[in-house]
Enzyme design. Structure first.
Site, PDB file in Angstrom:
ATOM      1  N   GLY A  46       0.455  -1.349  -0.025  1.00 31.65           N
ATOM      2  CA  GLY A  46      -0.414   0.149   0.566  1.00 31.65           C
ATOM      3  C   GLY A  46       1.259   1.715   0.169  1.00 31.65           C
ATOM      4  CB  CYS A  47       0.586   4.341   1.628  1.00 30.58           C
ATOM      5  SG  CYS A  47       0.650   6.216   1.217  1.00 30.58           S
TER       6      CYS A  47
END
Length: 216
Positions: free
Chosen positions: A52-53
């Site tokens: 993810g981020c």
């Protein structure tokens, strides 16, 4: 009408060719010989994860005892010198990733893999939380056969706990491209950012509650 049909067919054929080319590039990446990164002069080793981020993942790993530094960047794709804007198109193949610089005398690769799976939704496909798209997909990179075995063993054990498949791709490491300066230590430098407050911080707190024994 004929012109429309010809134009539509041309676009369809081009899209198919682009898709096939992308599939071939992805296959080449997953079957490539892994690149093993040298140990630093100080005895630190490096590991690479996408989950993810990278703002979230960077903060998680930097809280772990034995981790010297976590660097945000891009990995897993087929283009050179990717930028944040390039990665966000989803056409480079790269995912937001982190380079973990760690002391193997204090924390093992195996524990870093536990941190990886313990700090994400392990069955979410093509993203994490509100971040969706191939640039946010989960990838765990291995540099040698031993690391691959560690990863696959843990995935096998973890899969028994879930009905849905574990989402993380397992890929041979090739290259890590460091992200732009403003992405580094983003959580630390931007504590009032709405994404940090509403997404990154809750994810970090969940990790801390799960692994208090690993924290600095």
């Amino acid at each position: 009408m004929k012109l429309f049909i010809v134009a539509f067919a041309s676009v369809f054929l081009m899209n198919c060719q682009n898709h096939n080319a992308q599939e071939k590039k992805n296959e080449q990446l997953t079957t490539a010989t892994p690149v093993e990164v040298n140990t630093t002069e100080q005895g630190y080793e490096k590991a690479y994860f996408a989950s993810g981020c990278f703002w979230c993942v960077e903060a998680v790993y930097e809280s772990v005892e034995g981790v010297k530094e976590s660097v945000s960047g891009y990995a897993g794709g087929h283009t050179k010198n990717p930028t944040y804007e390039d990665s966000n198109t989803g056409r480079t193949g790269h995912a937001e990733a982190v380079e973990i610089i760690y002391d193997p005398k204090q924390v093992s690769f195996s524990t870093l893999v536990d941190v990886y799976f313990g700090s994400q939704n392990v069955t979410q496909q093509n993203g994490q939380g509100p971040d969706r798209g191939s640039q946010y997909r989960s990838i765990i990179f291995y540099q040698n056969a031993k690391q691959k075995e560690v990863i696959e063993t843990k995935i096998g054990a973890l899969q028994k706990e879930y009905k849905d498949p574990i989402a993380a791709e397992v890929m041979p490491f090739q290259k890590f491209w460091e992200a732009e300066d403003y992405h580094q230590d983003y959580k630390k430098n931007n504590p009032n950012n709405s994404y940090i407050r509403n997404v990154s911080n809750p994810r970090f707190e969940r990790f801390k509650a799960k692994f208090p024994e690993l924290l600095k």
